[in-house]
Motif scaffolding. Structure first.
Motif, short mmCIF file in Angstrom:
data_model
loop_
_atom_site.label_atom_id
_atom_site.label_comp_id
_atom_site.label_asym_id
_atom_site.label_seq_id
_atom_site.Cartn_x
_atom_site.Cartn_y
_atom_site.Cartn_z
N TRP A 25 0.82 -1.22 0.00
CA TRP A 25 0.00 0.00 0.00
C TRP A 25 0.85 1.27 0.00
O TRP A 25 0.41 2.31 -0.46
CB TRP A 25 -0.96 -0.01 1.18
CG TRP A 25 -1.94 -1.15 1.10
CD1 TRP A 25 -1.98 -2.25 1.89
CD2 TRP A 25 -2.99 -1.32 0.15
NE1 TRP A 25 -3.00 -3.09 1.50
CE2 TRP A 25 -3.64 -2.53 0.43
CE3 TRP A 25 -3.46 -0.56 -0.92
CZ2 TRP A 25 -4.72 -3.01 -0.30
CZ3 TRP A 25 -4.54 -1.03 -1.66
CH2 TRP A 25 -5.15 -2.25 -1.35
N ASN A 27 3.31 1.93 -1.84
CA ASN A 27 3.64 2.29 -3.21
C ASN A 27 2.44 2.26 -4.14
O ASN A 27 2.60 2.36 -5.36
CB ASN A 27 4.74 1.36 -3.75
CG ASN A 27 6.06 1.62 -3.07
OD1 ASN A 27 6.47 2.76 -2.95
ND2 ASN A 27 6.69 0.57 -2.59
N ARG A 29 -0.76 3.57 -6.13
CA ARG A 29 -1.11 4.87 -6.70
C ARG A 29 -2.44 4.73 -7.44
O ARG A 29 -2.81 3.66 -7.90
CB ARG A 29 -0.02 5.36 -7.64
CG ARG A 29 0.24 4.46 -8.79
CD ARG A 29 1.47 4.89 -9.56
NE ARG A 29 1.73 3.87 -10.54
CZ ARG A 29 1.80 4.07 -11.84
NH1 ARG A 29 1.68 5.28 -12.31
NH2 ARG A 29 2.02 3.08 -12.67
N ARG A 30 -3.11 5.82 -7.51
CA ARG A 30 -4.41 5.85 -8.18
C ARG A 30 -4.28 6.66 -9.45
O ARG A 30 -3.81 7.80 -9.42
CB ARG A 30 -5.46 6.48 -7.27
CG ARG A 30 -6.80 6.51 -7.90
CD ARG A 30 -7.83 7.06 -6.97
NE ARG A 30 -9.11 7.05 -7.64
CZ ARG A 30 -10.14 7.74 -7.26
NH1 ARG A 30 -10.04 8.49 -6.19
NH2 ARG A 30 -11.25 7.69 -7.92
N ILE A 31 -4.69 6.08 -10.53
CA ILE A 31 -4.71 6.80 -11.79
C ILE A 31 -6.05 7.52 -11.84
O ILE A 31 -7.10 6.91 -11.80
CB ILE A 31 -4.54 5.85 -12.98
CG1 ILE A 31 -3.19 5.15 -12.89
CG2 ILE A 31 -4.69 6.61 -14.29
CD1 ILE A 31 -2.99 4.07 -13.92
N ASN A 32 -5.99 8.82 -11.90
CA ASN A 32 -7.20 9.63 -11.83
C ASN A 32 -7.65 10.04 -13.23
O ASN A 32 -7.45 11.16 -13.65
CB ASN A 32 -6.96 10.86 -10.95
CG ASN A 32 -8.26 11.56 -10.61
OD1 ASN A 32 -9.32 11.00 -10.75
ND2 ASN A 32 -8.16 12.79 -10.16
#
Length: 82
Positions: A25, A27, A29-32
């Motif tokens: 967690w 590392n 990331r959320r692609i928005n």
């Protein structure tokens, strides 16, 4: 972070177990990407052709249309050859 095989992870998840200990967690990331729903009207014959091409490529109608639009926009943004 613990490690297990994908098959073991799938089984634990399918069995309703908490699998969060197997993810990094720190590392994550959320692609928005912003999306907007659009409607497309096609004649039934064209829709059948689209579905046949999607089946031939082993993909969905949605993914194929998205890919074609993205390719066309990339072509349009390239400078014309002299």
């Amino acid at each position: 972070m613990k490690t297990i095989t994908a098959a073991e992870l799938d089984k634990k998840f399918d069995d309703g177990e908490d699998v969060s200990e197997y993810f990094d967690w720190a590392n994550a990331r959320r692609i928005n990407w912003e999306h907007e729903l659009v409607e497309l009207e096609l004649p039934k014959a064209e829709l059948a052709e689209l579905d046949a091409e999607a089946a031939r490529l082993n993909t969905s109608r949605h993914r194929l249309v998205s890919l074609w639009i993205r390719e066309r926009l990339q072509q349009a943004s390239k400078p014309a050859a002299e």
